[in-house]
Design an enzyme around this catalytic site. Structure first.
Site, PDB file in Angstrom:
ATOM      1  N   GLU A   1      46.333  43.436  24.767  1.00 61.73           N
ATOM      2  CA  GLU A   1      45.670  42.655  26.797  1.00 61.73           C
ATOM      3  C   GLU A   1      45.774  41.767  25.790  1.00 61.73           C
ATOM      4  OE1 GLU A   1      44.269  45.282  25.051  1.00 61.73           O
ATOM      5  OE2 GLU A   1      42.318  45.286  26.096  1.00 61.73           O
TER       6      GLU A   1
ATOM      7  N   SER B   1      35.940  25.284  51.654  1.00 56.28           N
ATOM      8  CA  SER B   1      35.151  24.381  50.447  1.00 56.28           C
ATOM      9  C   SER B   1      36.267  23.670  50.239  1.00 56.28           C
ATOM     10  CB  SER B   1      34.417  25.493  49.168  1.00 56.28           C
ATOM     11  OG  SER B   1      35.637  26.323  48.741  1.00 56.28           O
ATOM     12  N   GLY B   2      37.430  24.030  50.001  1.00 58.14           N
ATOM     13  CA  GLY B   2      39.006  23.442  49.697  1.00 58.14           C
ATOM     14  C   GLY B   2      38.924  23.823  48.659  1.00 58.14           C
ATOM     15  N   GLY B   3      38.090  25.096  47.611  1.00 56.86           N
ATOM     16  CA  GLY B   3      38.779  25.425  46.422  1.00 56.86           C
ATOM     17  C   GLY B   3      39.517  27.406  46.884  1.00 56.86           C
TER      18      GLY B   3
ATOM     19  N   CYS C   1      42.105  51.904  21.930  1.00 55.64           N
ATOM     20  CA  CYS C   1      41.256  51.161  21.191  1.00 55.64           C
ATOM     21  C   CYS C   1      39.972  53.280  21.609  1.00 55.64           C
ATOM     22  CB  CYS C   1      40.256  50.369  21.624  1.00 55.64           C
ATOM     23  SG  CYS C   1      38.682  50.201  20.649  1.00 55.64           S
ATOM     24  N   TYR C   2      38.789  53.005  22.796  1.00 58.11           N
ATOM     25  CA  TYR C   2      38.102  53.856  23.042  1.00 58.11           C
ATOM     26  C   TYR C   2      38.607  55.138  23.519  1.00 58.11           C
ATOM     27  CZ  TYR C   2      34.220  56.766  24.978  1.00 58.11           C
ATOM     28  OH  TYR C   2      33.976  58.205  25.395  1.00 58.11           O
TER      29      TYR C   2
ATOM     30  N   LYS D   1      43.354  35.706  40.401  1.00 60.58           N
ATOM     31  CA  LYS D   1      43.101  34.393  40.694  1.00 60.58           C
ATOM     32  C   LYS D   1      44.903  33.731  40.947  1.00 60.58           C
ATOM     33  CE  LYS D   1      40.128  30.142  41.157  1.00 60.58           C
ATOM     34  NZ  LYS D   1      39.239  30.679  41.609  1.00 60.58           N
TER      35      LYS D   1
ATOM     36  N   GLY E   1      36.337  50.805  25.625  1.00 63.95           N
ATOM     37  CA  GLY E   1      34.503  50.723  25.632  1.00 63.95           C
ATOM     38  C   GLY E   1      33.850  50.428  24.511  1.00 63.95           C
TER      39      GLY E   1
ATOM     40  N   HIS F   1      43.969  46.348  20.404  1.00 67.96           N
ATOM     41  CA  HIS F   1      44.111  45.447  22.013  1.00 67.96           C
ATOM     42  C   HIS F   1      44.694  44.903  22.221  1.00 67.96           C
ATOM     43  CE1 HIS F   1      40.195  46.677  23.081  1.00 67.96           C
ATOM     44  NE2 HIS F   1      39.878  46.731  22.154  1.00 67.96           N
TER      45      HIS F   1
ATOM     46  N   ASP G   1      39.794  29.925  46.783  1.00 62.50           N
ATOM     47  CA  ASP G   1      40.131  31.199  47.407  1.00 62.50           C
ATOM     48  C   ASP G   1      39.790  31.067  48.596  1.00 62.50           C
ATOM     49  OD1 ASP G   1      39.795  31.895  44.530  1.00 62.50           O
ATOM     50  OD2 ASP G   1      38.065  32.061  44.513  1.00 62.50           O
ATOM     51  N   SER G   2      39.032  29.808  49.594  1.00 61.68           N
ATOM     52  CA  SER G   2      38.540  29.795  50.346  1.00 61.68           C
ATOM     53  C   SER G   2      39.441  29.632  51.476  1.00 61.68           C
ATOM     54  CB  SER G   2      37.129  29.338  51.059  1.00 61.68           C
ATOM     55  OG  SER G   2      37.253  27.617  50.681  1.00 61.68           O
ATOM     56  N   SER G   3      40.451  28.178  50.391  1.00 55.01           N
ATOM     57  CA  SER G   3      41.676  27.500  51.788  1.00 55.01           C
ATOM     58  C   SER G   3      42.351  28.635  51.658  1.00 55.01           C
ATOM     59  CB  SER G   3      42.514  26.486  50.531  1.00 55.01           C
ATOM     60  OG  SER G   3      41.284  25.575  49.990  1.00 55.01           O
TER      61      SER G   3
END
Ligand code: XMP
Length: 521
Positions: A179, A231-233, A86-87, A377, A59, A177, A235-237
């Site tokens: 990650e 929308s066909g993307g 780190c922090y 995602k 952070g 880090h 997420d919405s699909s």
């Protein structure tokens, strides 16, 4: 905190690092559920059941100031393994009477060589034979005195206490880090913490969550109706398919054609959802009004606003025609939820609303339903695959809400949209044909607002310049441009110029993010 998850989990306490989300993703990639929490939530948390380990993120704060975000001491008494990054390491140090100092000479940004000092389960298979490994650093403060009860495990030239361990209390701190992908074998270190130290069970798999999510939708919605902007993307699909599985025809989808999508994409999505999935979809052709409202607008932010507001207006009007609707389904993802709150729990950061539905619930008095709100995602993508979302949709590159409007720099006209759709379609089809599409995170063509002179056959031309962009990325936060072969670039240049009237020059964008962004506007 998600009370519904009864599995072993790793809790990440966010102190505001730009890459906290990556820690959660890395843990989930190992098959263990992880959640990000902030200080406010932690202070109120009473039940630590199922939490097998706690990670403090990095952070921007410094423990060298009088006041700094500190961890409630009760966390150290839980006997749950802790890893400070780190922090997070510096917090551990000051809580156990170590010293942290700001020192210009100690600061490290970018790659550093980490050297081994002693053994620890945290570093099993982490170092190469030479007892050194390349790690990614981003710090100004450094631990200068070992905290009480801790042992030095590794160091760099600049900071002598880069990994520390208190084996008895199972508390570990690292300055770099793990990650980020720039740290070699960073995943191994996280794996060691999760399995060797926390002894968490590998039992998280997004595909196994589908029935639970479907059941949750059923139990919340019951016999009510849900409306969804499709929308066909990805997420919405995924949202539409999941909700349809739960409540069948009580889901009503609305597709608003802004005229700003890729060539044939809108028709294709409509066909698939209507005829293949048999979902109730209403199609609204609004491209003319979108073009009209966008006429002469060149400012990128203004373009986004005009599109967003118009979309809401049209969606709202259509949605009102459906009677007895109580819920609005949205494809909000876990990163949107994390970004919507600050690490300290204050309400300073605004909710990042999807451009196409932001503001709707309040006005329409609909309750929100967000079945993907605990997922990243790529997890939503996998979930989509497991509920039968066709690969063409589930594995497609991300596409921005404002669509081609932010890929036509300057004024938007129907003619320019047509030119761009053609160029983009040639580029994307070549990527697919040459089996490169899935190696790339996002690729597109854009139209620059400059015309240049060219020569085709015996004639002089004066046409637009097409920019092509292709990047590799993990989450869109950072990106590198893709390294095409010269042959492929030659082919693309030729195909676009020969196939699209209106373009006589093609350029390839060789910038990464940062300093550029993925989109041009
Ligand atoms: P940038 O250009 O910020 O983009 O590097 C990062 C990712 O976000 C996508 N993007 C958007 N997605 N609405 C969206 O739904 C938007 O307004 C928007 N702007 C950028 C972009 O395509 C990339 O994947």
């Amino acid at each position: 905190m998600n009370k519904n998850v009864k599995k072993d989990k790793i809790l990440i306490i966010d102190f505001g690092s730009q890459v906290t989300k990556l820690i959660a993703r890395r843990v989930r990639e190992l098959g263990v559920y992880s959640e990000i929490s902030n200080l406010k939530e932690i202070k109120l948390l009473k039940n630590f059941e199922n939490i097998k380990g706690i990670i403090f993120s990095g952070g921007p704060a410094t423990v060298t100031k009088k006041k700094f975000p500190n961890i409630p001491y009760k966390i150290f008494k839980l006997n749950i393994p802790i890893l400070g990054i780190c922090y997070g390491l510096q917090l551990i140090a000051v809580n156990f009477k170590g010293k942290v100092k700001f020192n210009k000479r100690n600061r490290e940004f970018g790659r550093s060589t980490l050297k081994k000092n002693s053994n620890s389960p945290l570093i099993k298979n982490f170092f190469s034979n030479k007892k050194s490994v390349s790690v990614w650093m981003s710090h100004q403060d450094a631990v200068t005195k070992l905290p009480l009860g801790f042992k030095k495990i590794a160091y760099t030239e600049e900071s002598s206490l880069t990994i520390i361990e208190n084996k008895k209390k199972k508390i570990y701190g690292i300055q770099f880090h793990p990650e980020v992908t720039h740290t070699d074998k960073g995943k191994q270190l996280i794996k060691n913490f999760v399995f060797l130290i926390c002894k968490a069970k590998k039992n998280w798999h997004v595909q196994n969550e589908k029935q639970k999510i479907i059941n949750q939708v059923k139990s919340v919605v019951k016999k009510d109706r849900v409306i969804c902007a499709l929308s066909g993307g990805i997420d919405s699909s995924v949202v539409a398919l999941l909700i349809h599985k739960a409540i069948k025809n009580n889901l009503k989808c609305i597709m608003v054609d802004t005229g700003l999508l890729r060539k044939n994409e809108f028709k294709y999505t409509y066909y698939i959802f209507k005829n293949y999935y048999k979902i109730n979809v209403k199609l609204i052709n609004a491209s003319k009004i979108f073009y009209k409202k966008l006429k002469n607008i060149t400012n990128p932010e203004k373009k986004r606003k005009v599109i967003g507001n118009l979309f809401i207006k049209i969606f709202e009007k259509e949605a009102r025609k459906f009677k007895n609707v109580r819920y609005l389904a949205q494809g909000t993802l876990y990163p949107d939820i994390i970004e919507s709150r600050s690490s300290t729990g204050s309400k300073t950061s605004k909710i990042k609303s999807h451009h196409n539905v932001g503001g709707l619930p309040k006005k329409m008095k609909l309750k929100l339903i967000e079945p993907l709100k605990d997922l990243f995602k790529d997890e939503a993508r996998k979930l989509g695959g497991s509920i039968g979302l066709i690969k063409k949709i589930s594995s497609q590159h991300p596409f921005p809400g404002p669509g081609l409007a932010i890929r036509i720099i300057g004024k938007i006209t129907p003619e320019k949209i047509k030119i761009l759709q053609e160029a983009d379609s040639i580029f994307i089809n070549e990527l697919i044909k040459n089996k490169i599409y899935h190696k790339i995170w996002q690729a597109y063509a854009a139209l620059l607002p400059i015309k240049t002179v060219g020569v085709m056959g015996d004639s002089r031309t004066y046409e637009y310049t097409c920019l092509i962009r292709a990047v590799t990325s993990e989450d869109g936060m950072t990106a590198d441009y893709f390294n095409f072969s010269k042959d492929f670039l030659d082919k693309i240049g030729n195909k676009i110029i020969n196939g699209v009237k209106g373009i006589n020059r093609v350029v390839y964008d060789i910038t990464s993010k940062p300093p550029s962004t993925i989109e041009l506007e």
